[in-house]
Design a protein around this motif. Structure first.
Motif, PDB file in Angstrom:
ATOM      1  N   ILE A   6     -16.899 -10.912  12.296  1.00 38.58           N
ATOM      2  CA  ILE A   6     -15.693 -10.964  13.131  1.00 38.58           C
ATOM      3  C   ILE A   6     -16.048 -11.711  14.415  1.00 38.58           C
ATOM      4  O   ILE A   6     -16.862 -11.233  15.215  1.00 38.58           O
ATOM      5  CB  ILE A   6     -15.212  -9.540  13.504  1.00 38.58           C
ATOM      6  CG1 ILE A   6     -15.067  -8.652  12.264  1.00 38.58           C
ATOM      7  CG2 ILE A   6     -13.939  -9.578  14.339  1.00 38.58           C
ATOM      8  CD1 ILE A   6     -13.855  -8.869  11.455  1.00 38.58           C
ATOM      9  N   GLU A  35     -11.189 -23.256  16.074  1.00 38.08           N
ATOM     10  CA  GLU A  35     -12.589 -23.020  15.700  1.00 38.08           C
ATOM     11  C   GLU A  35     -12.714 -22.825  14.187  1.00 38.08           C
ATOM     12  O   GLU A  35     -13.627 -23.360  13.552  1.00 38.08           O
ATOM     13  CB  GLU A  35     -13.134 -21.770  16.428  1.00 38.08           C
ATOM     14  CG  GLU A  35     -13.378 -21.990  17.906  1.00 38.08           C
ATOM     15  CD  GLU A  35     -13.603 -20.685  18.695  1.00 38.08           C
ATOM     16  OE1 GLU A  35     -13.925 -19.652  18.095  1.00 38.08           O
ATOM     17  OE2 GLU A  35     -13.426 -20.733  19.928  1.00 38.08           O
ATOM     18  N   TYR A  48     -18.783 -24.904  20.808  1.00 39.76           N
ATOM     19  CA  TYR A  48     -20.038 -24.269  21.233  1.00 39.76           C
ATOM     20  C   TYR A  48     -21.265 -25.119  20.910  1.00 39.76           C
ATOM     21  O   TYR A  48     -22.251 -25.086  21.642  1.00 39.76           O
ATOM     22  CB  TYR A  48     -20.185 -22.893  20.561  1.00 39.76           C
ATOM     23  CG  TYR A  48     -19.046 -21.962  20.909  1.00 39.76           C
ATOM     24  CD1 TYR A  48     -18.999 -21.324  22.156  1.00 39.76           C
ATOM     25  CD2 TYR A  48     -17.996 -21.753  20.026  1.00 39.76           C
ATOM     26  CE1 TYR A  48     -17.949 -20.489  22.485  1.00 39.76           C
ATOM     27  CE2 TYR A  48     -16.938 -20.916  20.348  1.00 39.76           C
ATOM     28  CZ  TYR A  48     -16.920 -20.290  21.570  1.00 39.76           C
ATOM     29  OH  TYR A  48     -15.868 -19.468  21.900  1.00 39.76           O
ATOM     30  N   ALA A  76     -18.947  -9.699  16.224  1.00 43.89           N
ATOM     31  CA  ALA A  76     -19.528 -10.708  17.121  1.00 43.89           C
ATOM     32  C   ALA A  76     -18.458 -11.183  18.097  1.00 43.89           C
ATOM     33  O   ALA A  76     -18.121 -12.362  18.178  1.00 43.89           O
ATOM     34  CB  ALA A  76     -20.100 -11.869  16.311  1.00 43.89           C
ATOM     35  N   VAL A 102     -23.218  -6.756  17.552  1.00 43.44           N
ATOM     36  CA  VAL A 102     -24.159  -7.675  18.218  1.00 43.44           C
ATOM     37  C   VAL A 102     -23.802  -7.869  19.694  1.00 43.44           C
ATOM     38  O   VAL A 102     -24.490  -8.598  20.407  1.00 43.44           O
ATOM     39  CB  VAL A 102     -24.247  -9.038  17.489  1.00 43.44           C
ATOM     40  CG1 VAL A 102     -24.654  -8.838  16.046  1.00 43.44           C
ATOM     41  CG2 VAL A 102     -22.949  -9.831  17.574  1.00 43.44           C
ATOM     42  N   LYS A 104     -23.366  -7.020  23.700  1.00 45.81           N
ATOM     43  CA  LYS A 104     -24.294  -6.365  24.630  1.00 45.81           C
ATOM     44  C   LYS A 104     -23.529  -5.936  25.872  1.00 45.81           C
ATOM     45  O   LYS A 104     -23.034  -6.784  26.626  1.00 45.81           O
ATOM     46  CB  LYS A 104     -25.410  -7.333  25.007  1.00 45.81           C
ATOM     47  CG  LYS A 104     -26.309  -7.692  23.822  1.00 45.81           C
ATOM     48  CD  LYS A 104     -27.324  -8.759  24.176  1.00 45.81           C
ATOM     49  CE  LYS A 104     -28.234  -9.061  22.987  1.00 45.81           C
ATOM     50  NZ  LYS A 104     -29.106 -10.227  23.230  1.00 45.81           N
ATOM     51  N   SER A 137     -32.183 -13.736  21.713  1.00 46.08           N
ATOM     52  CA  SER A 137     -31.649 -14.648  20.687  1.00 46.08           C
ATOM     53  C   SER A 137     -30.487 -15.461  21.216  1.00 46.08           C
ATOM     54  O   SER A 137     -29.338 -15.040  21.097  1.00 46.08           O
ATOM     55  CB  SER A 137     -31.157 -13.820  19.509  1.00 46.08           C
ATOM     56  OG  SER A 137     -30.289 -12.793  19.980  1.00 46.08           O
ATOM     57  N   ARG A 254     -25.644 -17.522  29.826  1.00 42.06           N
ATOM     58  CA  ARG A 254     -24.421 -17.632  30.637  1.00 42.06           C
ATOM     59  C   ARG A 254     -24.483 -16.695  31.824  1.00 42.06           C
ATOM     60  O   ARG A 254     -23.907 -16.974  32.874  1.00 42.06           O
ATOM     61  CB  ARG A 254     -23.190 -17.318  29.764  1.00 42.06           C
ATOM     62  CG  ARG A 254     -22.988 -18.335  28.665  1.00 42.06           C
ATOM     63  CD  ARG A 254     -22.208 -17.780  27.523  1.00 42.06           C
ATOM     64  NE  ARG A 254     -22.911 -16.677  26.869  1.00 42.06           N
ATOM     65  CZ  ARG A 254     -22.520 -16.104  25.752  1.00 42.06           C
ATOM     66  NH1 ARG A 254     -21.412 -16.504  25.158  1.00 42.06           N
ATOM     67  NH2 ARG A 254     -23.200 -15.118  25.220  1.00 42.06           N
ATOM     68  N   GLU A 280     -21.174 -11.102  30.135  1.00 38.53           N
ATOM     69  CA  GLU A 280     -21.061  -9.647  29.992  1.00 38.53           C
ATOM     70  C   GLU A 280     -21.617  -8.882  31.193  1.00 38.53           C
ATOM     71  O   GLU A 280     -21.170  -7.777  31.494  1.00 38.53           O
ATOM     72  CB  GLU A 280     -21.772  -9.177  28.720  1.00 38.53           C
ATOM     73  CG  GLU A 280     -21.200  -9.720  27.415  1.00 38.53           C
ATOM     74  CD  GLU A 280     -19.929  -8.995  26.971  1.00 38.53           C
ATOM     75  OE1 GLU A 280     -19.281  -8.354  27.814  1.00 38.53           O
ATOM     76  OE2 GLU A 280     -19.602  -9.091  25.771  1.00 38.53           O
TER      77      GLU A 280
END
Ligand SMILES: NC(=O)C1=CN([C@@H]2O[C@H](COP(=O)(O)OP(=O)(O)OC[C@H]3O[C@@H](n4cnc5c(N)ncnc54)[C@H](OP(=O)(O)O)[C@@H]3O)[C@@H](O)[C@H]2O)C=CC1
Ligand SMILES: O=C(CO)COP(=O)(O)O
Length: 331
Positions: A6, A35, A48, A76, A102, A104, A137, A254, A280
């Protein structure tokens, strides 16, 4: 195993391609039709990864009913979208799936850890267990198959091993773990430290300053994580020091990039006006500030980042204030 990823953003695309490389049955679900079309028609995700040709077998869709019959669902999407997307997919699932997170950070509405949000929003009939697939990662490197190691962390050992086997290959090595609290808190708080690292770099400070920030930042992560029951050893692993190093030092981060802009301009104004990226650490800084204050956990670096982002304090004053605190022993 049928897997649905997702999120057609950077991390969703890179992870789905890993599964495609592994010969797995994988489809990306995305809300952004541009996308999705780019992946299906051009075998690219130009927003991206402008220069990267994706594995041509990779497929994407805007139809969420693709999750029907899924054995594994990978979330995701940014933390802000975790609760709504779980509520959307729950009625569509037809069997118990392993839900892999995944993202954070924390749920911005409730300050919950993300695994707790997923368990609250997906009914037990549709959930085998939650696995957090986290560690150092950057998607930009995984998508070009740079060697990377991360953790599959779960309260359910068998599901952690299943996810380890599903994703591992010659460029992505997955370790398993079961310290959900320590791993999730480390991976969340390192984003605040990455903003701090970027700020210091933007202010013109160099390698000594960054090494001090990473070392003392790790101590804050341990203090916060162990307060909530995380194991200290987890913080010297991939989801702790590993993720902290990669985001505090990488041009791909980022969070670091946001901090760098804020530090070099000595203000948050332009960042908040112009930013469109997933950063985030901004929300995480507020949550850590609130929780640390309530629980009495000493988090001086996170607190200065909070003061810069939300209370109008100037970055250069924050760096000075951290240095002139009362002197003490390191441990
Ligand atoms: N990028 C990386 O290297 C890594 C990222 N992560 C974490 O992964 C999470 C996702 O980040 P990342 O992929 O980088 O973010 P991106 O900004 O690259 O992509 C996010 C994607 O999620 C989409 N999206 C937003 N809301 C929803 C929703 N409700 N349903 C479906 N899709 C949605 C966005 O669509 P739209 O474009 O239309 O907004 C976009 O395609 C973050 O928590 C990040 O910290 C973890 C490790 C590595
Ligand atoms: O978590 C990441 C790498 O491990 C991605 O970091 P950023 O969100 O700062 O780009």
């Amino acid at each position: 195993m049928k897997t649905v990823v997702i999120g057609s953003g950077s991390w969703g695309t890179a992870l789905a391609q890993t599964l495609a490389d592994n010969g797995q049955d994988v489809t990306i679900y995305g809300v952004n039709a541009a996308e999705v079309n780019d992946i299906n028609e051009n075998h690219k995700n130009s927003k991206y990864f402008a220069e990267t040709a994706l594995n041509p077998v990779l497929r994407a869709t805007t139809d969420l009913s693709v999750v029907k019959d899924a054995d594994v669902v990978v979330l995701a999407v940014p933390t802000i979208a975790i609760e709504p997307i779980c509520k959307e997919i729950d009625p569509l699932l037809t069997k118990k799936a392993i839900v892999v997170n995944v993202a954070k950070g924390f749920n911005p509405k409730t300050n919950e850890r993300l695994s707790d949000v997923i368990r609250r929003c997906i009914s037990p009939d549709h959930l085998s267990s939650v696995v957090s697939l986290i560690g150092p990662s950057h998607a930009e490197e995984v998508v070009i198959r740079q060697l990377t190691s991360i953790d599959a962390v779960s309260q359910n050992d068998a599901d952690a091993i299943a996810i380890q086997n599903l994703f591992s290959n010659k460029y992505l090595r997955i370790y398993t773990g079961n310290d959900e609290v320590g791993s999730e808190l480390g991976a969340a708080i390192k984003n605040v430290m990455a903003i701090a690292s970027g700020i210091l770099s933007g202010l013109g400070y160099g390698d000594n300053t960054r090494a001090a920030l990473i070392t003392r930042g790790l101590q804050e992560m341990i203090r916060y994580g162990t307060y909530f029951g995380g194991k200290e050893e987890t913080f010297i692993g991939l989801t702790g020091i590993g993720d902290l190093i990669v985001t505090c030092t990488s041009v791909h981060s980022r969070n670091f990039e946001a901090g760098h802009q804020i530090g070099s301009e000595n203000t948050v104004e332009n960042f908040f006006r112009d930013n469109t990226k997933t950063v985030e650490g901004v929300r995480t800084a507020k949550i850590v500030h609130e929780v640390a204050k309530e629980k009495g956990i000493d988090m001086p670096i996170c607190e200065e980042v909070y003061q810069i982002l939300y209370e109008g304090k100037e970055p250069k004053d924050c760096a000075n204030d951290l240095m002139i605190r009362k002197l003490k022993a390191e441990f």
